[in-house]
Motif scaffolding. Structure first.
Motif, PDB file in Angstrom:
ATOM      1  N   THR A   1      -1.157   0.314  -0.925  1.00  0.00           N
ATOM      2  CA  THR A   1      -2.303  -0.204  -0.471  1.00  0.00           C
ATOM      3  C   THR A   1      -3.597   0.803  -0.695  1.00  0.00           C
ATOM      4  O   THR A   1      -3.559   1.857  -0.940  1.00  0.00           O
ATOM      5  CB  THR A   1      -1.829  -0.439   1.119  1.00  0.00           C
ATOM      6  N   CYS A   2      -5.074   0.352  -0.916  1.00  0.00           N
ATOM      7  CA  CYS A   2      -5.876   1.304  -0.518  1.00  0.00           C
ATOM      8  C   CYS A   2      -6.067   1.810   0.837  1.00  0.00           C
ATOM      9  O   CYS A   2      -6.307   1.306   1.316  1.00  0.00           O
ATOM     10  CB  CYS A   2      -7.203   0.693  -0.838  1.00  0.00           C
ATOM     11  N   CYS A   3      -5.954   3.542   0.733  1.00  0.00           N
ATOM     12  CA  CYS A   3      -6.950   4.200   1.323  1.00  0.00           C
ATOM     13  C   CYS A   3      -7.294   5.217   0.819  1.00  0.00           C
ATOM     14  O   CYS A   3      -7.528   5.917  -0.210  1.00  0.00           O
ATOM     15  CB  CYS A   3      -5.173   5.328   2.090  1.00  0.00           C
ATOM     16  N   VAL A   4      -8.173   5.301   2.186  1.00  0.00           N
ATOM     17  CA  VAL A   4      -9.340   6.469   1.816  1.00  0.00           C
ATOM     18  C   VAL A   4      -9.058   8.027   1.842  1.00  0.00           C
ATOM     19  O   VAL A   4      -7.529   8.225   2.242  1.00  0.00           O
ATOM     20  CB  VAL A   4     -10.528   6.734   2.550  1.00  0.00           C
ATOM     21  N   THR A   5      -9.304   9.558   0.304  1.00  0.00           N
ATOM     22  CA  THR A   5      -8.411  10.220   0.267  1.00  0.00           C
ATOM     23  C   THR A   5      -9.536  11.430   1.173  1.00  0.00           C
ATOM     24  O   THR A   5     -10.958  11.305   1.481  1.00  0.00           O
ATOM     25  CB  THR A   5      -8.510  10.565  -0.819  1.00  0.00           C
TER      26      THR A   5
ATOM     27  N   THR B   1       2.782  10.404  -0.384  1.00  0.00           N
ATOM     28  CA  THR B   1       1.275  10.671  -0.379  1.00  0.00           C
ATOM     29  C   THR B   1       0.539   9.806  -1.086  1.00  0.00           C
ATOM     30  O   THR B   1       1.041   8.729  -2.044  1.00  0.00           O
ATOM     31  CB  THR B   1       1.892  11.816  -1.308  1.00  0.00           C
ATOM     32  N   ALA B   2      -0.510   9.383  -1.251  1.00  0.00           N
ATOM     33  CA  ALA B   2      -1.156   8.379  -1.445  1.00  0.00           C
ATOM     34  C   ALA B   2      -1.719   8.699  -2.888  1.00  0.00           C
ATOM     35  O   ALA B   2      -2.032  10.387  -3.300  1.00  0.00           O
ATOM     36  CB  ALA B   2      -2.911   8.184  -1.202  1.00  0.00           C
ATOM     37  N   PHE B   3      -1.810   8.302  -3.835  1.00  0.00           N
ATOM     38  CA  PHE B   3      -1.879   9.225  -5.359  1.00  0.00           C
ATOM     39  C   PHE B   3      -3.144   7.851  -5.742  1.00  0.00           C
ATOM     40  O   PHE B   3      -4.109   7.019  -5.138  1.00  0.00           O
ATOM     41  CB  PHE B   3      -1.305   8.162  -6.426  1.00  0.00           C
TER      42      PHE B   3
ATOM     43  N   LYS C   1      -5.909  11.359   5.969  1.00  0.00           N
ATOM     44  CA  LYS C   1      -6.633  11.062   4.488  1.00  0.00           C
ATOM     45  C   LYS C   1      -5.510  11.906   3.807  1.00  0.00           C
ATOM     46  O   LYS C   1      -6.199  11.720   1.872  1.00  0.00           O
ATOM     47  CB  LYS C   1      -7.818  11.327   4.354  1.00  0.00           C
ATOM     48  N   VAL C   2      -4.440  11.754   3.669  1.00  0.00           N
ATOM     49  CA  VAL C   2      -3.559  12.306   2.300  1.00  0.00           C
ATOM     50  C   VAL C   2      -1.829  11.308   2.545  1.00  0.00           C
ATOM     51  O   VAL C   2      -1.802  11.265   1.354  1.00  0.00           O
ATOM     52  CB  VAL C   2      -3.396  13.882   2.833  1.00  0.00           C
ATOM     53  N   HIS C   3      -1.195  11.281   3.341  1.00  0.00           N
ATOM     54  CA  HIS C   3      -0.345  10.701   3.493  1.00  0.00           C
ATOM     55  C   HIS C   3      -0.537   9.528   3.999  1.00  0.00           C
ATOM     56  O   HIS C   3      -1.571   8.874   4.858  1.00  0.00           O
ATOM     57  CB  HIS C   3       0.634  10.715   4.581  1.00  0.00           C
ATOM     58  N   CYS C   4       0.500   8.311   3.931  1.00  0.00           N
ATOM     59  CA  CYS C   4       0.600   7.015   4.278  1.00  0.00           C
ATOM     60  C   CYS C   4       1.642   6.727   4.812  1.00  0.00           C
ATOM     61  O   CYS C   4       2.961   7.081   4.725  1.00  0.00           O
ATOM     62  CB  CYS C   4       0.330   6.094   3.634  1.00  0.00           C
TER      63      CYS C   4
ATOM     64  N   MET D   1       2.389   1.643  -1.306  1.00  0.00           N
ATOM     65  CA  MET D   1       3.652   0.349  -0.635  1.00  0.00           C
ATOM     66  C   MET D   1       2.438  -0.462  -0.149  1.00  0.00           C
ATOM     67  O   MET D   1       1.281  -0.651   0.118  1.00  0.00           O
ATOM     68  CB  MET D   1       4.744   1.451   1.067  1.00  0.00           C
ATOM     69  N   PRO D   2       3.129  -2.062   0.334  1.00  0.00           N
ATOM     70  CA  PRO D   2       2.601  -3.006   0.290  1.00  0.00           C
ATOM     71  C   PRO D   2       1.538  -2.832   1.733  1.00  0.00           C
ATOM     72  O   PRO D   2       2.388  -2.649   2.736  1.00  0.00           O
ATOM     73  CB  PRO D   2       3.019  -4.518   0.319  1.00  0.00           C
ATOM     74  N   GLN D   3       1.093  -3.072   2.493  1.00  0.00           N
ATOM     75  CA  GLN D   3       0.031  -3.234   3.476  1.00  0.00           C
ATOM     76  C   GLN D   3       0.522  -2.231   4.337  1.00  0.00           C
ATOM     77  O   GLN D   3       1.015  -2.178   5.337  1.00  0.00           O
ATOM     78  CB  GLN D   3       0.469  -4.231   4.242  1.00  0.00           C
ATOM     79  N   ALA D   4      -0.042  -0.676   3.794  1.00  0.00           N
ATOM     80  CA  ALA D   4       0.875   0.668   4.389  1.00  0.00           C
ATOM     81  C   ALA D   4      -0.660   0.868   5.391  1.00  0.00           C
ATOM     82  O   ALA D   4      -1.466   0.164   5.984  1.00  0.00           O
ATOM     83  CB  ALA D   4       0.790   1.253   3.822  1.00  0.00           C
ATOM     84  N   SER D   5       0.538   1.510   6.275  1.00  0.00           N
ATOM     85  CA  SER D   5      -0.784   2.340   7.660  1.00  0.00           C
ATOM     86  C   SER D   5      -1.325   3.782   7.187  1.00  0.00           C
ATOM     87  O   SER D   5      -0.532   4.274   6.231  1.00  0.00           O
ATOM     88  CB  SER D   5      -0.197   2.539   8.371  1.00  0.00           C
TER      89      SER D   5
END
Length: 298
Positions: free
Chosen positions: A49-53, A102-104, A72-75, A63-67
């Motif tokens: 899932t795309c998340c802003v850092t 943690t997002a990469f 802006k570091v974790h999910c 992970m799919p459809q994550a929160s």
């Protein structure tokens, strides 16, 4: 190390392919799909899932459809909430606790490679005709395109006949041992007119760009994609999510349009030859792409 063994150990296939069900051949692996991020320039793996850092760039939560968490570091997994104070993810009922992930960093989307266009290069080394046609000399300095493959060029410089026939200019027919057919008029290779001021090279299609001005899709009778940037071959549909052209189970990379040229800027009808097998439309310049292949600067 560059091969993949087949079941049973009797054969192997090159990396990037797999063994067919009968074990007699190798079939290419399906192209990996990716999740495009909202900026239109970044993407994540299909199961992410795309998340802003914190830097403002896009990252990928594994992970799919994550929160995406507010730091802006974790999910957290789908349908859970971030509990940053305790470093965990909470389910709606509060019964289960999962550690924060943690997002990469996301990677930049690669532009699709252009569809290879087959052309017939004329003997002058400059002019070219569409695939399936034949170059015929109109004058000492100009070639035209006969819309027949392996055609016979008539001596008048204006007509052509199908393969295996001869030109009968007296009766305006193509003669064979079995039949007579009318002579085919020999069109001059000319530009495709978009409006009174702009045109595209012969064999192209005029498509509107996002700016509202005309662009050129380097395909004949092409489908203009709704993003005003790409186009697809005739008979295909644009697939914006996959960045490709679809026709049933067949998928091709979609093509990027180039700006149309002023009609006054195009002096000759000959293509610009990059090498023995590649050429650019008239009025363009051959430039190397990062892949090493030739590209066309309009």
């Amino acid at each position: 190390p560059q091969s993949v063994p087949c079941a049973g150990g009797d054969g192997c296939c090159p990396r990037g392919s797999r063994c067919s069900a009968d074990g007699e051949s190798c079939v290419p692996d399906p192209a990996p799909r990716a999740v495009p991020c909202p900026d239109g320039q970044s993407e994540c793996p299909d199961d992410a899932t795309c998340c802003v850092t914190t830097s403002g760039a896009w990252g990928c939560c594994p992970m799919p459809q994550a929160s995406c968490c507010a730091d802006k570091v974790h999910c957290c997994p789908h349908a859970t909430t971030c509990d940053l104070a305790h470093g965990r993810c909470l389910s709606p009922d509060g019964d289960s606790h999962v550690p924060l992930s943690t997002a990469f960093p996301a990677w930049k989307r690669q532009p699709p490679s252009p569809v290879a266009l087959r052309q017939v290069l004329c003997p002058d080394g400059r002019s070219a005709c569409p695939d399936g046609s034949t170059c015929c000399q109109l004058s000492p300095t100009e070639y035209g395109c006969c819309p027949l493959q392996n055609a016979v060029c008539c001596s008048d410089g204006h007509h052509c006949c199908p393969e295996g026939t001869t030109c009968d200019l007296t009766h305006n027919t193509c003669t064979s041992s079995r039949a007579f057919t009318p002579l085919a008029a020999l069109p001059t290779a000319r530009d495709v007119k978009c409006d009174d001021e702009t045109s595209c090279p012969d064999g192209s299609t005029c498509c509107r760009l996002s700016s509202g001005s005309w662009g050129c899709c380097p395909l004949e009778q092409a489908i203009c994609c709704p993003d005003h940037v790409h186009c697809c071959p005739q008979g295909y549909t644009c697939d914006p999510e996959g960045g490709s052209c679809l026709q049933g189970d067949t998928r091709l990379p979609w093509v990027r349009k180039t700006p149309a040229l002023s009609r006054g800027a195009q002096v000759t009808s000959g293509d610009v030859q990059c090498d023995l097998v590649t050429s650019c439309p008239d009025g363009n310049t051959c430039c190397r792409l990062s892949s090493g292949a030739w590209g066309c600067c309009p």
